[in-house]
Write a protein that holds these residues in place. Structure first.
Motif, PDB file in Angstrom:
ATOM      1  N   ILE A  72     -34.169 -49.609  18.039  1.00 21.26           N
ATOM      2  CA  ILE A  72     -34.200 -48.157  17.845  1.00 21.26           C
ATOM      3  C   ILE A  72     -32.807 -47.580  17.598  1.00 21.26           C
ATOM      4  O   ILE A  72     -31.794 -48.116  18.060  1.00 21.26           O
ATOM      5  N   ILE A  73     -32.808 -46.487  16.851  1.00 20.03           N
ATOM      6  CA  ILE A  73     -31.620 -45.653  16.651  1.00 20.03           C
ATOM      7  C   ILE A  73     -31.996 -44.248  17.083  1.00 20.03           C
ATOM      8  O   ILE A  73     -32.960 -43.658  16.558  1.00 20.03           O
ATOM      9  N   TYR A  74     -31.254 -43.688  18.056  1.00 22.18           N
ATOM     10  CA  TYR A  74     -31.554 -42.344  18.545  1.00 22.18           C
ATOM     11  C   TYR A  74     -31.201 -41.300  17.486  1.00 22.18           C
ATOM     12  O   TYR A  74     -30.145 -41.367  16.853  1.00 22.18           O
ATOM     13  N   ASN A  75     -32.077 -40.329  17.324  1.00 22.00           N
ATOM     14  CA  ASN A  75     -31.846 -39.225  16.386  1.00 22.00           C
ATOM     15  C   ASN A  75     -31.252 -38.001  17.060  1.00 22.00           C
ATOM     16  O   ASN A  75     -30.808 -37.075  16.384  1.00 22.00           O
ATOM     17  N   VAL A  76     -31.287 -37.945  18.391  1.00 23.00           N
ATOM     18  CA  VAL A  76     -30.772 -36.796  19.142  1.00 23.00           C
ATOM     19  C   VAL A  76     -29.843 -37.284  20.248  1.00 23.00           C
ATOM     20  O   VAL A  76     -29.924 -38.433  20.689  1.00 23.00           O
ATOM     21  N   SER A  77     -28.968 -36.389  20.688  1.00 20.57           N
ATOM     22  CA  SER A  77     -28.001 -36.717  21.741  1.00 20.57           C
ATOM     23  C   SER A  77     -28.537 -36.313  23.114  1.00 20.57           C
ATOM     24  O   SER A  77     -29.436 -35.463  23.215  1.00 20.57           O
ATOM     25  N   LYS A  81     -31.790 -29.899  23.494  1.00 20.12           N
ATOM     26  CA  LYS A  81     -33.109 -29.290  23.595  1.00 20.12           C
ATOM     27  C   LYS A  81     -33.946 -29.738  22.402  1.00 20.12           C
ATOM     28  O   LYS A  81     -33.504 -29.624  21.250  1.00 20.12           O
ATOM     29  N   ILE A  82     -35.117 -30.254  22.663  1.00 23.06           N
ATOM     30  CA  ILE A  82     -35.983 -30.708  21.579  1.00 23.06           C
ATOM     31  C   ILE A  82     -37.377 -30.114  21.752  1.00 23.06           C
ATOM     32  O   ILE A  82     -37.797 -29.773  22.856  1.00 23.06           O
ATOM     33  N   ALA A  83     -38.089 -30.016  20.626  1.00 27.24           N
ATOM     34  CA  ALA A  83     -39.443 -29.469  20.641  1.00 27.24           C
ATOM     35  C   ALA A  83     -40.455 -30.595  20.780  1.00 27.24           C
ATOM     36  O   ALA A  83     -40.159 -31.766  20.516  1.00 27.24           O
ATOM     37  N   LYS A  84     -41.628 -30.234  21.190  1.00 28.71           N
ATOM     38  CA  LYS A  84     -42.709 -31.213  21.281  1.00 28.71           C
ATOM     39  C   LYS A  84     -43.019 -31.773  19.895  1.00 28.71           C
ATOM     40  O   LYS A  84     -42.972 -31.054  18.896  1.00 28.71           O
ATOM     41  N   GLY A 210     -38.257 -29.911  25.884  1.00 26.92           N
ATOM     42  CA  GLY A 210     -37.338 -29.957  27.030  1.00 26.92           C
ATOM     43  C   GLY A 210     -36.012 -30.560  26.642  1.00 26.92           C
ATOM     44  O   GLY A 210     -35.629 -30.569  25.463  1.00 26.92           O
ATOM     45  N   TYR A 211     -35.293 -31.091  27.629  1.00 29.80           N
ATOM     46  CA  TYR A 211     -34.005 -31.742  27.400  1.00 29.80           C
ATOM     47  C   TYR A 211     -34.208 -33.251  27.319  1.00 29.80           C
ATOM     48  O   TYR A 211     -34.884 -33.840  28.160  1.00 29.80           O
ATOM     49  N   PHE A 212     -33.565 -33.853  26.317  1.00 29.91           N
ATOM     50  CA  PHE A 212     -33.675 -35.308  26.169  1.00 29.91           C
ATOM     51  C   PHE A 212     -32.532 -36.000  26.895  1.00 29.91           C
ATOM     52  O   PHE A 212     -31.382 -35.582  26.826  1.00 29.91           O
ATOM     53  N   VAL A 213     -32.873 -37.107  27.603  1.00 28.90           N
ATOM     54  CA  VAL A 213     -31.884 -37.950  28.280  1.00 28.90           C
ATOM     55  C   VAL A 213     -32.251 -39.401  27.980  1.00 28.90           C
ATOM     56  O   VAL A 213     -33.391 -39.810  28.193  1.00 28.90           O
ATOM     57  N   SER A 214     -31.284 -40.160  27.479  1.00 32.20           N
ATOM     58  CA  SER A 214     -31.577 -41.536  27.066  1.00 32.20           C
ATOM     59  C   SER A 214     -31.606 -42.517  28.235  1.00 32.20           C
ATOM     60  O   SER A 214     -32.204 -43.587  28.131  1.00 32.20           O
ATOM     61  N   ALA A 215     -30.939 -42.166  29.349  1.00 30.26           N
ATOM     62  CA  ALA A 215     -30.847 -43.095  30.480  1.00 30.26           C
ATOM     63  C   ALA A 215     -31.812 -42.708  31.589  1.00 30.26           C
ATOM     64  O   ALA A 215     -32.116 -41.533  31.794  1.00 30.26           O
ATOM     65  N   ILE A 216     -32.307 -43.697  32.324  1.00 27.60           N
ATOM     66  CA  ILE A 216     -33.116 -43.441  33.519  1.00 27.60           C
ATOM     67  C   ILE A 216     -32.434 -44.119  34.707  1.00 27.60           C
ATOM     68  O   ILE A 216     -31.700 -45.102  34.534  1.00 27.60           O
ATOM     69  N   ASP A 217     -32.650 -43.586  35.896  1.00 28.60           N
ATOM     70  CA  ASP A 217     -31.976 -44.126  37.076  1.00 28.60           C
ATOM     71  C   ASP A 217     -32.945 -44.642  38.140  1.00 28.60           C
ATOM     72  O   ASP A 217     -32.523 -45.102  39.199  1.00 28.60           O
ATOM     73  N   GLY A 218     -34.244 -44.552  37.896  1.00 32.67           N
ATOM     74  CA  GLY A 218     -35.220 -45.058  38.861  1.00 32.67           C
ATOM     75  C   GLY A 218     -35.626 -44.072  39.918  1.00 32.67           C
ATOM     76  O   GLY A 218     -36.491 -44.364  40.754  1.00 32.67           O
ATOM     77  N   TYR A 219     -35.023 -42.862  39.904  1.00 28.36           N
ATOM     78  CA  TYR A 219     -35.354 -41.851  40.908  1.00 28.36           C
ATOM     79  C   TYR A 219     -36.173 -40.706  40.300  1.00 28.36           C
ATOM     80  O   TYR A 219     -36.291 -39.639  40.909  1.00 28.36           O
ATOM     81  N   MET A 317     -28.079 -26.338  31.457  1.00 31.99           N
ATOM     82  CA  MET A 317     -28.076 -27.785  31.265  1.00 31.99           C
ATOM     83  C   MET A 317     -26.997 -28.176  30.252  1.00 31.99           C
ATOM     84  O   MET A 317     -26.651 -27.400  29.359  1.00 31.99           O
ATOM     85  N   SER A 318     -26.449 -29.376  30.426  1.00 30.92           N
ATOM     86  CA  SER A 318     -25.494 -29.944  29.478  1.00 30.92           C
ATOM     87  C   SER A 318     -25.698 -31.452  29.447  1.00 30.92           C
ATOM     88  O   SER A 318     -26.469 -32.006  30.245  1.00 30.92           O
TER      89      SER A 318
END
Length: 432
Positions: A72-77, A81-84, A210-219, A317-318
């Motif tokens: 995959i190549i991400y299209n957003v950072s 904020k992204i739409a459904k 909502g806000y996009f985040v590429s990483a997850i932390d398990g929490y 958010m940032s």
């Protein structure tokens, strides 16, 4: 013995004793009326009432899975904020195709910028060096701010904009004729990648806005978002382990709601200072330099002697904040501005005053008044203060207190010389 009984020697000893006695008495009189004191000038200052705690960030987060196998190549950072139903990422069959697509996209963006710069002399935005200088400074400070916020995406963006403005000024001031040679080089690199942009195998679509985040932390599911306002101090004190999230096909998450929470545990004394619906600011020193506006939505406490769970709601958010989970936070309850004096300068004096009430009746009131001594001419004078806030070092005083509320005729003024050191202080004492 005969020497000590000599009349002349006896007279000398008596004279010396008398002289020393007069010197001692004179020194005590002088010391009582002429005292050197240590002073400092009162100045305006602001002090924030801060509470420090360990904060837990709770968001309404939905995991995003990649159903089509591939690279995959991400299209957003992150933090965008992204739409459904918008495209979050593109899936390619191989890593080589993904890298080729990424390189081509970057080179095409660079080529577009160079072509724009080449037309700088005919573009009104680029013909005025003074305007370009302003743009350079603005974009430079934007880059410095992004560095302070540790926002990598914003750093890269600000850096590109800064360099574009610098290059535009070189064109506008004839320091550089054109960028034709660089344009040819970039075009050659694009040609070298081949005609194909890479075979697109599929796309990853956002399940919600909502806000996009590429990483997850398990929490993500440790503290349910819908129950955040019900959390107790015991809930937050209990050590939580990462949830068993299968990360094989997970490529990120969406923070579904623009509102998120900060939860922390505070002592009973601190809890008494925090009221629901109060507007405060949250500082996260190790993650961001920006203050985050917040509202206290809950102070959950079993009784007034127990620790409390404080829940704050935020909607700013940032990129950096989107990745924060457990951090040391500071809650700024209020900022006080007034005249600052050292805590060591504060004194108490018993004042008696005749007070006329609304019925025109006179009563005598006696109070212990807080104040400071100031240098007034060649003596010192006690003046009353009205503290707005104090800590172990300083007191912030009201610069314009209600005169009717004062027990004295004088109050502290800006630039008064306040006594911070000296002995036997009292009204009217002479100083050097």
């Amino acid at each position: 013995m005969r020497v000590l009984n000599h009349p002349i020697l006896k007279r000398i000893i008596v004279i010396l004793i008398v002289v020393l006695l007069f010197v001692f008495i004179g020194y005590q009189i002088w010391r009582a009326n002429h005292s050197t004191v240590v002073t400092e000038t009162s100045t305006y200052a602001s002090i924030s009432d801060l509470i420090q705690a360990e904060g837990i960030i709770i968001r309404d987060e939905s995991l995003i899975t990649q159903n089509t196998p591939g690279v995959i190549i991400y299209n957003v950072s992150d933090g965008t904020k992204i739409a459904k139903d918008s495209v979050i990422a593109t899936v390619y069959d191989t890593a080589e195709e993904a890298i080729t697509h990424q390189k081509r996209t970057q080179l095409e963006a660079q080529l577009a910028m160079l072509n724009e710069l080449n037309d700088a002399k005919t573009t009104s935005a680029y013909i005025n060096p003074d305007n370009l200088d302003k743009q350079i400074y603005i974009k430079m400070y934007s880059m410095i701010d992004a560095i302070g916020n540790r926002d990598r995406e914003q750093i890269d963006s600000s850096k590109d904009q800064f360099l574009q403005s610098v290059n535009a000024r070189q064109i506008a001031t004839d320091q550089v004729a054109d960028f034709n040679e660089k344009i040819q080089s970039v075009q050659a690199q694009i040609t070298g990648l081949g005609a194909e942009k890479g075979t697109k195998k599929g796309e990853v679509i956002s399940p919600a806005s909502g806000y996009f985040v590429s990483a997850i932390d398990g929490y993500e599911t440790t503290y349910p978002y819908e129950k955040a306002m019900e959390l107790t101090a015991d809930d937050l004190k209990t050590k939580k382990s990462q949830s068993s999230v299968d990360q094989t096909n997970v490529i990120g998450k969406i923070c579904d709601s623009y509102n998120w929470y900060v939860a922390c545990v505070v002592s009973p004394e601190v809890a008494a200072r925090l009221k629901p619906d109060a507007q405060v600011s949250v500082k996260i020193p190790f993650a961001s330099v920006a203050d985050v506006p917040a509202t206290i939505v809950a102070v959950n406490q079993t009784d007034q002697e127990a620790d409390a769970a404080v829940i704050l709601q935020c909607n700013y958010m940032s990129n950096v904040l989107s990745k924060v989970r457990n951090e040391t936070i500071q809650i700024e309850i209020q900022t006080y501005t007034g005249i600052r004096v050292s805590q060591q300068s504060v004194q108490f004096q018993t004042i008696t005053k005749e007070v006329v009430d609304e019925n025109n009746e006179t009563t005598v009131v006696t109070k212990d008044v807080r104040g400071v001594y100031i240098v007034y001419g060649n003596s010192i004078k006690f003046v009353e203060i009205v503290p707005l806030y104090s800590d172990s070092h300083y007191v912030i005083c009201d610069p314009n207190p209600e005169i009717s509320m004062l027990m004295t005729d004088n109050t502290l003024k800006l630039y008064d010389e306040v006594v911070v050191g000296g002995k036997d202080l009292y009204d009217g004492k002479l100083v050097k």
